[in-house]
Write a protein that holds these residues in place. Sequence first.
Motif, PDB file in Angstrom:
ATOM      1  N   ALA A 172      39.325  44.770  39.549  1.00 33.78           N
ATOM      2  CA  ALA A 172      39.061  43.465  40.164  1.00 33.78           C
ATOM      3  C   ALA A 172      39.433  43.500  41.640  1.00 33.78           C
ATOM      4  O   ALA A 172      40.485  44.036  42.018  1.00 33.78           O
ATOM      5  CB  ALA A 172      39.850  42.371  39.453  1.00 33.78           C
TER       6      ALA A 172
ATOM      7  N   LEU B 185      34.734  43.904  38.834  1.00 29.15           N
ATOM      8  CA  LEU B 185      34.520  42.523  39.276  1.00 29.15           C
ATOM      9  C   LEU B 185      34.716  42.470  40.792  1.00 29.15           C
ATOM     10  O   LEU B 185      35.848  42.430  41.279  1.00 29.15           O
ATOM     11  CB  LEU B 185      35.526  41.589  38.587  1.00 29.15           C
ATOM     12  CG  LEU B 185      35.527  41.587  37.056  1.00 29.15           C
ATOM     13  CD1 LEU B 185      36.681  40.738  36.525  1.00 29.15           C
ATOM     14  CD2 LEU B 185      34.207  41.068  36.520  1.00 29.15           C
TER      15      LEU B 185
ATOM     16  N   ASN C 120      33.963  40.025  42.980  1.00 30.41           N
ATOM     17  CA  ASN C 120      34.521  38.712  43.335  1.00 30.41           C
ATOM     18  C   ASN C 120      34.266  38.293  44.782  1.00 30.41           C
ATOM     19  O   ASN C 120      35.031  37.504  45.350  1.00 30.41           O
ATOM     20  CB  ASN C 120      36.035  38.676  43.062  1.00 30.41           C
ATOM     21  CG  ASN C 120      36.362  38.994  41.620  1.00 30.41           C
ATOM     22  OD1 ASN C 120      35.540  38.767  40.734  1.00 30.41           O
ATOM     23  ND2 ASN C 120      37.548  39.495  41.371  1.00 30.41           N
TER      24      ASN C 120
ATOM     25  N   THR D 230      30.104  39.210  40.314  1.00 27.83           N
ATOM     26  CA  THR D 230      30.849  37.980  40.613  1.00 27.83           C
ATOM     27  C   THR D 230      30.941  37.811  42.114  1.00 27.83           C
ATOM     28  O   THR D 230      31.277  38.744  42.842  1.00 27.83           O
ATOM     29  CB  THR D 230      32.253  38.047  39.997  1.00 27.83           C
ATOM     30  OG1 THR D 230      32.874  39.293  40.357  1.00 27.83           O
ATOM     31  CG2 THR D 230      32.174  37.957  38.482  1.00 27.83           C
TER      32      THR D 230
ATOM     33  N   GLY E  87      35.542  35.773  38.887  1.00 25.99           N
ATOM     34  CA  GLY E  87      36.223  36.935  38.326  1.00 25.99           C
ATOM     35  C   GLY E  87      37.297  36.545  37.342  1.00 25.99           C
ATOM     36  O   GLY E  87      37.468  37.189  36.295  1.00 25.99           O
TER      37      GLY E  87
ATOM     38  N   THR F 258      29.590  38.600  31.814  1.00 26.92           N
ATOM     39  CA  THR F 258      28.543  38.211  32.766  1.00 26.92           C
ATOM     40  C   THR F 258      28.099  36.775  32.536  1.00 26.92           C
ATOM     41  O   THR F 258      27.966  35.980  33.480  1.00 26.92           O
ATOM     42  CB  THR F 258      27.340  39.158  32.644  1.00 26.92           C
ATOM     43  OG1 THR F 258      27.775  40.504  32.876  1.00 26.92           O
ATOM     44  CG2 THR F 258      26.260  38.801  33.653  1.00 26.92           C
TER      45      THR F 258
ATOM     46  N   SER G 175      30.795  34.296  33.696  1.00 28.04           N
ATOM     47  CA  SER G 175      30.904  34.184  35.158  1.00 28.04           C
ATOM     48  C   SER G 175      29.738  33.395  35.746  1.00 28.04           C
ATOM     49  O   SER G 175      29.911  32.647  36.713  1.00 28.04           O
ATOM     50  CB  SER G 175      30.969  35.576  35.791  1.00 28.04           C
ATOM     51  OG  SER G 175      29.752  36.277  35.638  1.00 28.04           O
TER      52      SER G 175
END
Length: 646
Positions: free
Chosen positions: A431, A478, A480, A508, A514, A535, A538
């Motif tokens: 992430a 992710l 983000n 994301t 995220g 998915t 999000s």
Amino acid sequence: MTTGDVEPRGGVQAHVVGSFVDLAADALAEAREEVDALNVYPVPDGDTGTNMYLTVIAARDALRQARHELRYRGVAESHPEHLDALLEALARGALLGARGNSGVIVSEMLRAVCRRLARATAQERNAQVLAESLDHASRAADAAVGTPVEGTMLTVARAAAAAGLEAAAAPGARGGDVFTAAAAAARAALARTPEQLEALRLAGVVDAGGRGFCVILDAAETALTGRRPVPQPARLGRHTIPVPHRPTGDAGDLVPGGPAYEVMYLLDAPAERIGPLKAALGALGDSLVVVGDESLWNVHVHVDDVGAALEAGIEAGRPHRIRVTHFADQVAAGPAAADAAPGEAPAERPERPERPERPERPERPERPASVPAAVGRVVGRAVSSVSGLVARGGAHAPTGPLPAPVPAPPASGAPAETAPSVAREGRRVVAVAAGPGLRAVFEEAGAVVVESGPGRRPSTGEVLAAIRACGTREVVVLPNDPDSVRVAQLAAGTATHDLGLTVAVIPTRAQVQGLAALAVHEPGRAFDRDVLEMTATSRQVRHGGVTRAARTAMTMAGPCEAGDALGIVAGDFAVVGAEVDEVAREVLRRLLGGGGELVTLVSGGGPDDAALAEGCAAWLEREFPVVDVVVYAGGQERYPLLVSVE
């Protein structure tokens, strides 16, 4: 025919029976993945939850059909004929629709409960009738299983029945009290199953069948009391679907010399032939369960010799609706596959102590490599004796391939990284975090974090290093952030091409997206299914935030001056105002305009940002009392507040 109202027998009412079955079916549907993942005994084929669910669904469908026919005939719900017909339909539907070892046991339990409810009289107390029905269900399940084993569904059912009988003995006890006590005792017994069964202890899980039985008991408690568990917002890092720790080569029955096939069939036979049938099947394999009465039986056994199991049924009567499952194919197709290197035989494991001694069997040729060929030979032998009566089926085909990996970037001339020498297993998440607080939140949830923020976007090398640091075979990334999506895709392509990993990038575009995706991440789920769930979650998140204008400009919401508060909705400036808290509340109003159940607030790193988030949480509690609110200290720069609505 229209009949008048008659007092319910023992307080048992038809609508409560129907409500219980509906609740049980819905609850098993929700818990199916969890129960499947727990399935390590007797064979780690990952289908216990599915089999229990399909069994209850079959019973529910039969009950609904019977209810429709009774309404057509004009039989009042309160008349005994109505309840008798529903109980009979429920019992028969469960018997005919039972799937797998766990499903057959559940069907016998449901049938035992139906038999006791059908015998209830108006003079009997409801609590006593229900407690005895639980006791009868437990005893019937024990009797149906060829070799009962402690630490399984049978143990959990026995504890529930004992608690139910004790609760019913109290003066003034009601039916709801019986199932409240039984459900609590079942949960306690379930927690003890790893102490009773070595396979569960080694895997670090509780018994799958016992967990499914607890789900059914909870549904019964809800049907009688109206109490439902209070839903809690998903906490990052808390997984519903377990990931059992499987020792190398440990696959339950999948050991050298262990049964390779699950055989199930319905059998038309007189009751006096069932004893010899059980003896014959018990000598051939294990996990033997035979349930039914009078002339119709459901037979389940794990064997090597499928033909001999079918021939035993032919000796006893007329087998039909035959299902044969090759365990090796089923295990390989599911997420619970045993972890062995390609082409490497599983390590030998000692025989389970509870498996009964079986007579020596002569050496047989090597097992067939595929289920269809084996089933074809077996069914051919059966058809010669019961012409036209064998319905072949049940072989589980492997699931489809995983989504294609992200393509690798063009070669740059640099030498390709070699694949790691140490075998990688499992799955983790990478992430990108835009602040120290967000980093801590992601790391607490088990993610490997790449730092970012305004003016310092991560590089492809940093994301690739994080993927390598996961040490797993599967990685979900992710980004983000809109600017980090392409970077993540390039890193994923390199990891796929050079390291042989399976990497998926979920695009994301906001930190809160995220967080939402990570909240539904389940390492115990199949990879493609996990990516799909993350998915979808999000994308369903409506996100926004609050910042301050750095200079005079024209925005989508109109002109702004330096220092004005700007409200962001879905990436666009949507609100301009003087006060940050007022703009934040307007952003929340707009995001909640389309409804929502969960609001996530992420405070920034400024001195007043935490107070802003707490103030918004208090405002939401007053204005939107049915919405759950979660507050995180994100510590991100330039954005005093980030918001998401799910």
